[in-house]
Motif scaffolding. Sequence first.
Motif, short mmCIF file in Angstrom:
data_model
loop_
_atom_site.label_atom_id
_atom_site.label_comp_id
_atom_site.label_asym_id
_atom_site.label_seq_id
_atom_site.Cartn_x
_atom_site.Cartn_y
_atom_site.Cartn_z
N ALA A 90 -20.59 -32.87 13.60
CA ALA A 90 -19.40 -32.12 13.17
C ALA A 90 -19.58 -30.62 13.41
O ALA A 90 -18.65 -29.94 13.83
N ILE A 91 -20.78 -30.14 13.17
CA ILE A 91 -21.07 -28.73 13.42
C ILE A 91 -21.04 -28.46 14.93
O ILE A 91 -20.39 -27.52 15.40
N LYS A 92 -21.72 -29.31 15.68
CA LYS A 92 -21.81 -29.13 17.13
C LYS A 92 -20.44 -29.15 17.79
O LYS A 92 -20.16 -28.37 18.70
N TYR A 93 -19.57 -30.08 17.36
CA TYR A 93 -18.27 -30.24 18.00
C TYR A 93 -17.12 -29.64 17.20
O TYR A 93 -15.95 -29.88 17.50
N ASN A 94 -17.47 -28.87 16.16
CA ASN A 94 -16.48 -28.17 15.35
C ASN A 94 -15.40 -29.13 14.83
O ASN A 94 -14.20 -28.91 15.01
#
Length: 106
Positions: free
Chosen positions: A90-94
Amino acid sequence: MEQLTFQALQSYLALKYKEGRSSSGLFMKLVEEIGEVAEVLNQQEGRKSPSTDTSLEKELVDVIHYSVAIASINGIDLSKAIIEKDRQAAIKYNQSPNLEEFLLRN
């Protein structure tokens, strides 16, 4: 019927496979089952003629079974691992919400 959780399934499979099965042996079964999923999908999409009496549901259950069994005999808490992996993705792909946030809301 009671609700099935990863924890319950992992405890059951850890007990079931506590002796006699190695990670590599279970992995070979997993690969075999993934091949059977591919067979069913190929049949459903017309790339192969129906030749076996298998269903996508049954084959996917087998894939989950062997995946969870491998985690179980290696002491991996899949619930924690899935939530952590999803948080990182979720952080990596916003992406929002992440799985943990979704679970807290529901």
